[in-house]
Write a protein that holds these residues in place. Structure first.
Motif, PDB file in Angstrom:
ATOM      1  N   ILE A 153       0.853  -1.180   0.000  1.00  0.00           N
ATOM      2  CA  ILE A 153       0.000   0.000   0.000  1.00  0.00           C
ATOM      3  C   ILE A 153       0.893   1.235   0.000  1.00  0.00           C
ATOM      4  O   ILE A 153       1.750   1.394   0.875  1.00  0.00           O
ATOM      5  N   THR A 154       0.710   2.084  -0.990  1.00  0.00           N
ATOM      6  CA  THR A 154       1.421   3.361  -1.053  1.00  0.00           C
ATOM      7  C   THR A 154       0.474   4.461  -0.592  1.00  0.00           C
ATOM      8  O   THR A 154      -0.636   4.585  -1.113  1.00  0.00           O
ATOM      9  N   ILE A 155       0.912   5.234   0.402  1.00  0.00           N
ATOM     10  CA  ILE A 155       0.130   6.399   0.838  1.00  0.00           C
ATOM     11  C   ILE A 155       0.684   7.601   0.084  1.00  0.00           C
ATOM     12  O   ILE A 155       1.814   8.029   0.310  1.00  0.00           O
ATOM     13  N   LEU A 156      -0.118   8.102  -0.837  1.00  0.00           N
ATOM     14  CA  LEU A 156       0.346   9.133  -1.758  1.00  0.00           C
ATOM     15  C   LEU A 156       0.053  10.531  -1.222  1.00  0.00           C
ATOM     16  O   LEU A 156      -1.101  10.860  -0.924  1.00  0.00           O
ATOM     17  N   ASP A 157       1.098  11.340  -1.083  1.00  0.00           N
ATOM     18  CA  ASP A 157       0.934  12.720  -0.641  1.00  0.00           C
ATOM     19  C   ASP A 157       0.383  13.566  -1.784  1.00  0.00           C
ATOM     20  O   ASP A 157       0.413  13.169  -2.952  1.00  0.00           O
ATOM     21  N   LYS A 158      -0.115  14.743  -1.453  1.00  0.00           N
ATOM     22  CA  LYS A 158      -0.810  15.559  -2.457  1.00  0.00           C
ATOM     23  C   LYS A 158       0.111  16.080  -3.552  1.00  0.00           C
ATOM     24  O   LYS A 158      -0.361  16.507  -4.612  1.00  0.00           O
ATOM     25  N   ILE A 173       5.205  13.254  -4.041  1.00  0.00           N
ATOM     26  CA  ILE A 173       6.643  13.160  -3.742  1.00  0.00           C
ATOM     27  C   ILE A 173       7.106  11.708  -3.697  1.00  0.00           C
ATOM     28  O   ILE A 173       8.256  11.392  -4.020  1.00  0.00           O
ATOM     29  N   VAL A 174       6.210  10.807  -3.307  1.00  0.00           N
ATOM     30  CA  VAL A 174       6.543   9.389  -3.242  1.00  0.00           C
ATOM     31  C   VAL A 174       7.177   8.914  -4.548  1.00  0.00           C
ATOM     32  O   VAL A 174       8.114   8.104  -4.543  1.00  0.00           O
ATOM     33  N   PHE A 175       6.687   9.422  -5.663  1.00  0.00           N
ATOM     34  CA  PHE A 175       7.180   8.974  -6.967  1.00  0.00           C
ATOM     35  C   PHE A 175       8.601   9.463  -7.263  1.00  0.00           C
ATOM     36  O   PHE A 175       9.193   9.045  -8.262  1.00  0.00           O
ATOM     37  N   VAL A 208      -2.939   2.122  -3.940  1.00  0.00           N
ATOM     38  CA  VAL A 208      -2.500   3.502  -3.743  1.00  0.00           C
ATOM     39  C   VAL A 208      -3.649   4.280  -3.107  1.00  0.00           C
ATOM     40  O   VAL A 208      -4.736   4.354  -3.684  1.00  0.00           O
ATOM     41  N   TYR A 209      -3.403   4.815  -1.932  1.00  0.00           N
ATOM     42  CA  TYR A 209      -4.433   5.610  -1.247  1.00  0.00           C
ATOM     43  C   TYR A 209      -3.931   7.026  -1.017  1.00  0.00           C
ATOM     44  O   TYR A 209      -2.726   7.257  -0.854  1.00  0.00           O
ATOM     45  N   THR A 210      -4.858   7.951  -1.008  1.00  0.00           N
ATOM     46  CA  THR A 210      -4.517   9.333  -0.696  1.00  0.00           C
ATOM     47  C   THR A 210      -5.648   9.946   0.121  1.00  0.00           C
ATOM     48  O   THR A 210      -6.816   9.549  -0.005  1.00  0.00           O
ATOM     49  N   LEU A 261      -3.426  14.318  -9.565  1.00  0.00           N
ATOM     50  CA  LEU A 261      -2.441  13.604  -8.760  1.00  0.00           C
ATOM     51  C   LEU A 261      -2.001  12.328  -9.474  1.00  0.00           C
ATOM     52  O   LEU A 261      -0.807  11.989  -9.490  1.00  0.00           O
ATOM     53  N   ILE A 262      -2.949  11.634 -10.092  1.00  0.00           N
ATOM     54  CA  ILE A 262      -2.594  10.433 -10.854  1.00  0.00           C
ATOM     55  C   ILE A 262      -1.655  10.790 -11.997  1.00  0.00           C
ATOM     56  O   ILE A 262      -0.709  10.065 -12.299  1.00  0.00           O
TER      57      ILE A 262
END
Length: 396
Positions: A56-61, A64-66, A89-91, A140-141
């Protein structure tokens, strides 16, 4: 609700499912034991291997994770290195979720996620997947399209050296890593394609049209997903596509598909010919479903230019392609106008030449046509079952 075996895939989790969170599981004051020189001996790798790549990736707005090398390494393990893995992927995103079939019933939610294969609660229903993922921020996507693992940021430069060499499969992880490598492209393409295949991404790009649609479909075409289902019915996930967009989409399906379902595509002959051509190029396809797709165009003006002759050419193209196909084992043609009384001979000849199809399931085709196909293919080296799904299986 009991989801049984689904707990092992599709994001299924129970109350006692263990979750490994790197920020908490690693000792942030002493990372020596967790972040080793060799990434395959790190705490990240060990934990993900135990979890069978369910990530599970928690994606910031800002996405930056990428841009972080360790995060990209985790995605490499999930999407490329480990088999049968699952990526969610959750945000954080406050929104009102409209419950499908709830007659205008809404539920307040504070997060939204995209899960490869859908969540357990979606039970494989693409309408439920579409409803759940609909609120994911499109902009974001889109940030995923800029992913380049070779340019990812890192706090400790040697970590990047070791990770890139590990991804590239180099024996000496201390060497200067290659500036470009096919393995980098594989990872970049897989991350982009996983986002590009999501309903919200395809819908958003279709609305934008032009170069944006081309960019998203190109990203999808480079993915390694093995199962795709597209429903083009108005009001469904891809109902907003025009015929040109739908045709471009099926002409650029990713190459490793094993199970392909195309539903409700009333986009005419050009669409069908593009689908047939692309299917003929897929070397791993085992099951092909064409469901409620006719050669009549749903757009104003009726069938594409050429009318009946062009329609006959389309079904001929499909039969001809199948005569030389060496991968498809099951063909489902439901409520199409591809198999008819006036082209049984064409289909029979194609099926006699085909060496892999074991099941031809037909709905909306008369019994006399099915019986004639059965009779004309009875001497086929590989036995062919021609019938209707469910009904014939229950009678067997």
């Amino acid at each position: 609700m009991d989801y049984g075996e689904q707990d092992g895939s599709g994001g299924g989790m129970s109350a006692d499912t263990p979750v490994w969170v790197c920020a908490y599981a690693n000792n942030q004051w002493d990372l020596g034991d967790s972040i080793t020189d060799d990434p395959t001996k790190s705490g990240f790798y060990k934990a993900m291997k135990v979890a069978k790549g369910r990530t599970i990736t928690i994606l910031d707005k800002e996405g930056i994770v990428f841009t972080r090398i360790w995060c990209m390494y985790e995605l490499y393990l999930t999407l490329v290195h480990l088999s049968d893995a699952m990526w969610a992927v959750y945000t954080a995103h406050t929104h009102k979720y409209e419950i499908p079939g709830g007659k205008g019933t809404y539920e307040n939610r504070k997060a939204v996620g995209i899960i490869s294969g859908g969540s357990t609660s979606d039970i494989g229903d693409y309408s439920l997947i579409t409803a759940r993922e609909a609120a994911f921020p499109y902009d974001l996507i889109k940030k995923s399209l800029a992913i380049q693992v070779e340019h990812a940021d890192v706090s400790v430069e040697t970590d990047k050296t070791h990770i890139l060499n590990s991804i590239a499969g180099r024996d000496n992880i201390d060497d200067v890593p290659p500036t470009h490598d096919e393995s980098y492209d594989t990872l970049n393409n897989n991350v982009r394609a996983n986002f590009a295949s999501s309903v919200i991404m395809l819908q958003g790009a279709a609305q934008k049209g032009g170069e944006e649609w081309t960019e998203i479909v190109t990203a999808l075409s480079k993915g390694s997903m093995t199962k795709i289902s597209f429903d083009f019915k108005a009001g469904r996930e891809l109902g907003g596509l025009d015929s040109a967009q739908a045709t471009y989409l099926v002409a650029n399906l990713p190459p490793n598909i094993e199970n392909l379902k195309i539903k409700n595509a009333k986009h005419g002959v050009e669409f069908m010919n593009s689908l047939v051509q692309r299917v003929g190029e897929l070397n791993n396809l085992k099951k092909l479903w064409i469901d409620n797709d006719t050669l009549e165009s749903g757009e104003e003006g009726g069938q594409d230019g050429g009318g009946k002759d062009e329609g006959q050419k389309a079904d001929s193209n499909l039969a001809t392609m199948l005569s030389t196909d060496h991968t498809i084992e099951e063909l489902h043609l439901y409520n199409t106008d591809l198999v008819r009384a006036d082209n049984v001979e064409l289909w029979a000849k194609a099926l006699m030449l085909n060496s892999t199809i074991r099941r031809l399931w037909l709905i909306g085709v008369g019994k006399e046509v099915r019986d004639e196909l059965t009779e004309k293919t009875k001497d086929r080296k590989l036995e062919l079952k021609v019938g209707r799904p469910i009904i014939d299986q229950l009678q067997a």
